[in-house]
Design a protein around this motif. Structure first.
Motif: not given
Length: 280
Positions: A176-178, A185-189, A192-196
């Motif tokens: 799971p992504v969460g 140790g990072v937030s889901g947001n 997601a920003v780094q993957f984008k």
């Protein structure tokens, strides 16, 4: 058609699944390519190839030189010439990031001429890896080019994407992504920003593509297929969701896909047949 491929030596193997050369007469001129967990570089050493998006609003393209493709979230169609000679690179989903100075979101679901990304490079590569060069020599030329293009310092955030993306790769998208974000140790947001930035799509989308790839590559069309078992093994727990995603990614229902594979069996030991399927 002959396939010669290899995994490049370190450190390229952290970003690239394989470099390969295709040559000869294709069994099928038109291939329908579903989303797969990779970005691409193609250097065409022969006659022009044609590309068509499954989105009918996107005009087709003809490539005589080279082109980059980011991660695709929908299928596309490649039409080979009567005789093929090309060198390709399968990058890991995050693998293009240290080689190009282009936002990866701009390469999502797109093909871009290689010279638009690597200025004045294609003719040099084609001259060195042309008709007189062996397949292994062509691979060596492209590998040398990749080594010369690899950034000395990893772009900021790529280490996080590489680590979490590696977990998606080894788990076939099952983590799971969460849980990935929490373990890192990072937030889901933030994840997601780094993957984008470094992939062009979210980690959830990458997980979906890895999950689908596991399923499609596990289909043995020569044997009876229990789609429920395959879907469950790949991490699909909702049959309706599985059916929708399968149709979105391939253009076929599971039954239609199986009939196509039985009509046109994949060639054993020939990786280009494993995911893509004949469109003729």
């Amino acid at each position: 058609m002959r396939y010669v491929g290899r995994v490049p030596a370190a450190p390229l193997d952290r970003f690239i699944d394989d470099i390969y050369c295709l040559s000869g007469v294709p069994r099928h001129r038109r291939m329908n390519v579903p989303p797969m967990p990779s970005a691409h570089l193609f250097i065409n050493l022969g006659e022009p190839a044609r590309l068509r998006d499954s989105d009918p609003s996107v005009p087709p393209a003809v490539f005589a030189g080279g082109w980059f493709m980011g991660v695709w979230t929908r299928r596309f169609l490649i039409e080979y010439p009567a005789r093929v000679r090309l060198v390709g690179v399968h990058f890991k989903p995050w693998g293009l990031s240290p080689f190009v100075d282009v936002p990866l979101a701009e390469l999502r679901d797109r093909w871009v001429p290689a010279d638009a990304v690597w200025q004045r490079s294609v003719n040099r590569i084609r001259d060195r890896a042309g008709e007189s060069a062996s397949a292994n020599e062509a691979l060596r030329v492209v590998e040398e080019e990749l080594r010369s293009r690899l950034a000395e310092a990893a772009p900021r955030g790529l280490g996080l994407v590489q680590h979490t993306g590696g977990r998606l790769e080894t788990s076939h998208g099952a983590v799971p992504v969460g849980a990935l974000a929490e373990a890192a140790g990072v937030s889901g947001n933030h994840l997601a920003v780094q993957f984008k930035s470094h992939v062009g799509v979210t980690p959830k989308r990458v997980a979906r593509i890895y999950r689908f790839a596991r399923l499609i590559l596990s289909v043995d069309a020569l044997r009876p297929v229990d789609w429920s078992d395959l879907a469950h093994a790949a991490g699909y727990f909702d049959r309706a969701h599985f059916s929708r995603e399968f149709k979105d990614f391939t253009g076929h229902t599971p039954a239609e896909y199986l009939a196509l594979r039985r009509r046109f069996p994949a060639e054993a030991g020939f990786p280009p047949d494993s995911g893509p399927m004949p469109a003729d």
